[in-house]
Motif scaffolding. Structure first.
Motif, mmCIF file in Angstrom:
data_model
loop_
_atom_site.group_PDB
_atom_site.id
_atom_site.type_symbol
_atom_site.label_atom_id
_atom_site.label_comp_id
_atom_site.label_asym_id
_atom_site.label_seq_id
_atom_site.Cartn_x
_atom_site.Cartn_y
_atom_site.Cartn_z
ATOM 1 N N LEU A 1 81.593 117.740 45.805
ATOM 2 C CA LEU A 1 80.197 117.364 46.075
ATOM 3 C C LEU A 1 79.517 116.665 44.901
ATOM 4 O O LEU A 1 78.631 115.827 45.104
ATOM 5 C CB LEU A 1 79.395 118.618 46.442
ATOM 6 N N ASN B 1 70.390 115.832 53.404
ATOM 7 C CA ASN B 1 71.287 115.328 52.360
ATOM 8 C C ASN B 1 72.633 116.030 52.406
ATOM 9 O O ASN B 1 73.683 115.393 52.266
ATOM 10 C CB ASN B 1 70.645 115.529 50.985
ATOM 11 N N THR C 1 71.872 108.621 56.008
ATOM 12 C CA THR C 1 72.339 109.677 56.906
ATOM 13 C C THR C 1 71.653 109.588 58.257
ATOM 14 O O THR C 1 72.287 109.778 59.308
ATOM 15 C CB THR C 1 72.070 111.058 56.279
ATOM 16 N N PHE D 1 78.233 112.855 44.511
ATOM 17 C CA PHE D 1 77.238 112.340 45.439
ATOM 18 C C PHE D 1 75.806 112.663 45.020
ATOM 19 O O PHE D 1 74.859 112.190 45.642
ATOM 20 C CB PHE D 1 77.478 112.921 46.845
ATOM 21 N N GLY E 1 73.473 107.423 46.353
ATOM 22 C CA GLY E 1 72.994 108.663 45.758
ATOM 23 C C GLY E 1 72.627 108.516 44.294
ATOM 24 O O GLY E 1 71.623 109.075 43.836
ATOM 25 N N GLN E 2 73.424 107.758 43.547
ATOM 26 C CA GLN E 2 73.187 107.622 42.107
ATOM 27 C C GLN E 2 72.059 106.643 41.782
ATOM 28 O O GLN E 2 71.447 106.751 40.723
ATOM 29 C CB GLN E 2 74.473 107.177 41.405
ATOM 30 N N ILE F 1 76.283 114.150 53.166
ATOM 31 C CA ILE F 1 77.445 114.172 52.275
ATOM 32 C C ILE F 1 78.664 114.741 53.005
ATOM 33 O O ILE F 1 79.782 114.234 52.874
ATOM 34 C CB ILE F 1 77.129 114.992 51.008
ATOM 35 N N ILE G 1 82.596 106.427 51.093
ATOM 36 C CA ILE G 1 82.343 107.360 49.992
ATOM 37 C C ILE G 1 81.692 106.648 48.819
ATOM 38 O O ILE G 1 80.679 107.090 48.270
ATOM 39 C CB ILE G 1 83.658 108.016 49.545
ATOM 40 N N ARG H 1 78.174 105.775 49.532
ATOM 41 C CA ARG H 1 77.271 106.921 49.443
ATOM 42 C C ARG H 1 77.037 107.335 47.997
ATOM 43 O O ARG H 1 75.943 107.772 47.635
ATOM 44 C CB ARG H 1 77.849 108.082 50.247
ATOM 45 N N ILE H 2 78.067 107.212 47.161
ATOM 46 C CA ILE H 2 77.898 107.526 45.744
ATOM 47 C C ILE H 2 76.927 106.542 45.096
ATOM 48 O O ILE H 2 76.019 106.932 44.344
ATOM 49 C CB ILE H 2 79.258 107.508 45.021
ATOM 50 N N VAL I 1 69.894 108.649 50.259
ATOM 51 C CA VAL I 1 70.984 109.297 50.997
ATOM 52 C C VAL I 1 70.491 109.757 52.362
ATOM 53 O O VAL I 1 71.175 109.604 53.383
ATOM 54 C CB VAL I 1 71.547 110.490 50.198
ATOM 55 N N VAL J 1 80.406 112.224 55.232
ATOM 56 C CA VAL J 1 81.283 111.304 54.507
ATOM 57 C C VAL J 1 82.578 111.998 54.103
ATOM 58 O O VAL J 1 83.665 111.419 54.217
ATOM 59 C CB VAL J 1 80.557 110.737 53.261
#
Length: 493
Positions: free
Chosen positions: A358, A289, A58, A361, A46-47, A293, A39, A42-43, A54, A296
């Motif tokens: 959500l 995307n 994936t 993410f 994504g950020q 998410i 997690i 992925r954060i 992402v 995850v």
């Protein structure tokens, strides 16, 4: 040896409820830790890298699913046999199984390295990968493939620790990998701003240090079973037994590869149609995307169930070897009840606040932020409709893997993923795309709860049959024991 053997023997003597709690809590904690680092990863992606980053991670999921499939096959197949051998007090045979599994991990890792380096392009083209995402996904997969042996050892050997009752040590192994992965993710992605290769390198470095810890633990006399060079060699009967018992999780994960491939393909196509209908650029990337998410988030829901299964497995295997069928039945019932309670609570949370789940993410300045959260909330609610049923299936399959009845675990897997889910993924999207009230992607979302419900019905049937069988075996053992006692008491002194 005696001290370790005595600790392992508590699998037969300690109350099942407290034993399941003792073994499952570290395994669940390790699973949650493992899911949490995915997690956080992925954060971070994504950020810092946005939607394309992402999407790239994936698209690597199917390749990682195949690696996980092979690791689970060897780990669960070996651990099941190890637990049974320990219950039979055959420690030398258990060590032979450890050596055979290590050799199998090495062979598998070589294959993954070759596939990841030379076949990634064909796999990504199959998923209709966009030109912007393709080089990022290739870069990520190539680096992950270089550390295949680290992935197999870090994941697989933990099963051996749990088989002899060392759940806390297995938990610490996962904790070490997770904490290091989060640290290296922050270092490479936030501090150094390296790009997608930094996310993959962070994973490899974390697995490297975790592997060093595992090797030290096994070579320093802290375990009942040891890594012995004389046993790290090919043994056809052992390898065959490992493959047969490990086949259900392997099939499950390989089917995940096929399912994820179908989902990526369908989302790429119907996502573009959705984007054109709603004025969204790159609708396919948006859809991928969303599923990335959800993958995850799904780890957060299912990894604890797998941890619970891992805690159950040594109890089941050991007590089958010791012919304590009453304890086997108790462990099965407690595992199922715990799974149902956990998944019911998760369902309530997902149905009530999907947007809150959500939001972390999605990059704050993303042009498609609102569309992604809206589409993701809808998909997440659909996935969670029959979540308790999915939890029941996971617990039931885990039980049949642990007691050596691989064919029933395989049947559950085939029912959910082959007989129901794959046809639904192929048929529902075009059917719903032709209606006014739905779109093609709805077919992808709703295929999951439909398959969960069908597999749940089969699991319930298997559970009732198995509980009756265990009750009969327990009565037979009691009768045999009573006859033996009567024989001894009636014999002349």
């Amino acid at each position: 040896m005696t001290d370790h053997a005595e600790k392992t023997r508590r699998l037969e003597t300690k109350p099942v409820g407290s034993l399941l709690w003792e073994l499952s809590l570290p395994a669940v904690a390790a699973a949650v830790i493992g899911a949490s680092h995915h997690i956080v990863n992925r954060i971070f992606v994504g950020q810092t890298l946005g939607e394309e980053g992402v999407a790239a991670v994936t698209l690597a999921f199917p390749f990682i699913a195949v690696m996980l499939a092979s690791g689970m096959m060897i780990s669960i197949g070996s651990s099941t046999l190890i637990s049974i051998r320990l219950g039979e007090k055959k420690y030398d045979e258990a060590e032979r199984l450890v050596g055979q599994a290590l050799l199998l991990f090495i062979f598998m890792s070589i294959g993954f390295f070759c596939f990841g380096m030379f076949c990634q392009g064909a796999m990504l083209r199959l998923f209709r990968t966009s030109e912007n995402v393709m080089p990022l996904a290739k870069q990520y997969i190539s680096i992950i493939a270089c550390g295949a042996i680290l992935h197999e050892l870090t994941f697989g050997v933990n099963g051996f620790l749990r088989a002899e009752g060392k759940a806390r040590t297995a938990m610490f192994t996962n904790l070490l990998a997770a904490v290091l992965n989060i640290f290296f993710d922050y270092l490479f992605l936030v501090v150094f701003r390296t790009g997608i290769w930094g996310a993959a390198t962070a994973t490899l470095l974390a697995q490297f240090f975790s592997t060093i810890w595992i090797i030290w633990h096994y070579t320093s006399g802290k375990t009942l079973l040891r890594w012995r060079l004389k046993y790290i060699r090919w043994n056809s009967p052992l390898a065959k037994a490992v493959f047969i018992l490990g086949l259900p999780p392997f099939i499950m994960q390989m089917l995940n590869f096929i399912l994820q491939s179908i989902q990526m393909y369908q989302l790429g196509y119907y996502g573009e149609l959705y984007g054109k209908a709603h004025g969204i650029e790159a609708g396919g990337v948006l859809a991928i995307n969303v599923i990335g998410i959800i993958f995850v988030i799904g780890m957060c829901l299912f990894f604890p169930l797998l941890g619970l299964n891992q805690g159950m497995q040594p109890i089941i295997g050991y007590n089958i070897g010791a012919k304590r069928y009453d304890r086997v039945a108790t462990a099965l019932k407690l595992t199922i009840c715990t799974s149902l309670i956990f998944t019911s609570l998760c369902t309530i949370a997902v149905l009530l606040v999907p947007e809150l789940i959500l939001t972390p993410f999605v990059k704050a300045d993303s042009p498609n932020r609102q569309e992604l959260i809206m589409l993701g909330s809808h998909a997440l609610r659909a996935f969670a409709l029959v979540l308790p049923g999915a939890g029941l299936v996971v617990a039931t399959a885990g039980y049949f893997q642990a007691n050596g009845m691989a064919h029933r675990a395989i049947m559950l897997t085939l029912t959910r993923q082959v007989f129901i889910l794959i046809p639904a993924l192929l048929l529902l999207p075009p059917l719903l795309e032709s209606t006014r009230s739905f779109n093609g992607m709805d077919g992808i979302w709703y295929a999951v709860p439909i398959s969960d419900f069908g597999a749940m019905l089969v699991a319930v049937f298997f559970i009732f049959r198995e509980l009756r069988r265990l009750k009969r075996l327990h009565k037979e053992c009691q009768t045999d024991e009573q006859q033996a006692v009567n024989h001894l008491t009636s014999s002349p002194k």
